[in-house]
Write a protein that holds these residues in place. Sequence first.
Motif, mmCIF file in Angstrom:
data_model
loop_
_atom_site.group_PDB
_atom_site.id
_atom_site.type_symbol
_atom_site.label_atom_id
_atom_site.label_comp_id
_atom_site.label_asym_id
_atom_site.label_seq_id
_atom_site.Cartn_x
_atom_site.Cartn_y
_atom_site.Cartn_z
ATOM 1 N N VAL A 195 0.838 -1.201 0.000
ATOM 2 C CA VAL A 195 0.000 0.000 0.000
ATOM 3 C C VAL A 195 0.871 1.250 0.000
ATOM 4 O O VAL A 195 0.567 2.226 -0.700
ATOM 5 C CB VAL A 195 -0.967 -0.001 1.204
ATOM 6 N N VAL A 196 1.952 1.244 0.764
ATOM 7 C CA VAL A 196 2.847 2.399 0.779
ATOM 8 C C VAL A 196 3.429 2.637 -0.613
ATOM 9 O O VAL A 196 3.523 3.783 -1.072
ATOM 10 C CB VAL A 196 3.975 2.213 1.823
ATOM 11 N N ARG A 197 3.804 1.569 -1.309
ATOM 12 C CA ARG A 197 4.317 1.741 -2.681
ATOM 13 C C ARG A 197 3.244 2.359 -3.576
ATOM 14 O O ARG A 197 3.538 3.214 -4.420
ATOM 15 C CB ARG A 197 4.781 0.393 -3.247
ATOM 16 N N GLU A 198 1.993 1.927 -3.386
ATOM 17 C CA GLU A 198 0.896 2.518 -4.155
ATOM 18 C C GLU A 198 0.728 3.994 -3.812
ATOM 19 O O GLU A 198 0.494 4.831 -4.695
ATOM 20 C CB GLU A 198 -0.414 1.778 -3.859
ATOM 21 N N SER A 214 1.106 7.140 -6.349
ATOM 22 C CA SER A 214 -0.017 8.046 -6.575
ATOM 23 C C SER A 214 0.305 9.468 -6.127
ATOM 24 O O SER A 214 -0.228 10.430 -6.693
ATOM 25 C CB SER A 214 -1.283 7.530 -5.868
ATOM 26 N N LEU A 215 1.184 9.644 -5.141
ATOM 27 C CA LEU A 215 1.623 10.997 -4.764
ATOM 28 C C LEU A 215 2.391 11.621 -5.924
ATOM 29 O O LEU A 215 2.153 12.782 -6.293
ATOM 30 C CB LEU A 215 2.502 10.943 -3.516
ATOM 31 N N ARG A 216 3.294 10.852 -6.514
ATOM 32 C CA ARG A 216 4.030 11.362 -7.667
ATOM 33 C C ARG A 216 3.088 11.585 -8.846
ATOM 34 O O ARG A 216 3.323 12.466 -9.675
ATOM 35 C CB ARG A 216 5.156 10.391 -8.045
ATOM 36 N N GLY A 239 3.210 3.440 -15.907
ATOM 37 C CA GLY A 239 3.516 2.920 -14.584
ATOM 38 C C GLY A 239 2.389 2.090 -14.008
ATOM 39 O O GLY A 239 1.265 2.081 -14.516
ATOM 40 N N PRO A 240 2.664 1.389 -12.898
ATOM 41 C CA PRO A 240 1.720 0.415 -12.345
ATOM 42 C C PRO A 240 0.492 1.010 -11.673
ATOM 43 O O PRO A 240 -0.500 0.335 -11.484
ATOM 44 C CB PRO A 240 2.573 -0.352 -11.330
ATOM 45 N N GLY A 241 0.548 2.289 -11.300
ATOM 46 C CA GLY A 241 -0.585 2.897 -10.618
ATOM 47 C C GLY A 241 -0.528 2.657 -9.118
ATOM 48 O O GLY A 241 0.429 2.082 -8.612
ATOM 49 N N PRO A 242 -1.565 3.097 -8.398
ATOM 50 C CA PRO A 242 -2.796 3.663 -8.964
ATOM 51 C C PRO A 242 -2.610 5.094 -9.479
ATOM 52 O O PRO A 242 -1.927 5.894 -8.859
ATOM 53 C CB PRO A 242 -3.770 3.646 -7.780
#
Length: 229
Positions: free
Chosen positions: A143-146, A150-152, A211-214
């Motif tokens: 979740v942190v990677r997501e 998503s922040l970027r 990229g993978p998202g979200p």
Amino acid sequence: MTEAEWLESTHLFGLLDYARRRVSGRRLCSYALFWVDQTLHLLTDTTRRGVEQYRVRAAEPGRVIEHTWYAYSPGFSTSFTHGSAANHAEDAAQALQFNDWTTAALVAGRAVAQDRVYGPRTPASARSVYDLRFRFWEVAEHVVREQVFSLRCAVGNPFHAHTCDPEWLTPTVLALARAGDSGDASALPILADALQDTGCEDGPILNHLRGPGPHLSCCWCAALILGKG
């Protein structure tokens, strides 16, 4: 923070702390709303209505959104480390309504991770306390990677301003950018292909779109193409 750290770090809190001092409130608001939206099914009806009302207010044209900083207030800091997914979701929604988008996103991410592990979809093979705890940290890292991606997606690269070549703006590119901007993430990899067909060789744009998202509806790439800044 350096540009390399911004592009490579997975330390979400550090990235959010930097972004809140350098990026427009509206983009951070959209980022926090995205993550709170992932927890709507965990909220009480009253809190859910509050989130919907906040969304309407935040979308008002020309509305200036002020950012306040409550991340270390006693209530939020306690709930961030303890409590159920529903409790975290409620606190994330409350932080959002205080315009504390950093806390809202962080706590909503915790709620999402807990819900994925302890919710009804938990595999039967992971029912023991030990397995559930191990599973939580594994899911939380995902979740942190997501959240980092998503922040970027919301804010782009604060160290580098991209420009849009007018030659990229074909009817196909604009249509796909509008679809992505309205929340259709499936349009974004196709948008990357369409941009490349026009001669676009901007690696950060093409790589992000693939990229993978979200991906968020306020994706910086789509905003750049549509002239939203």
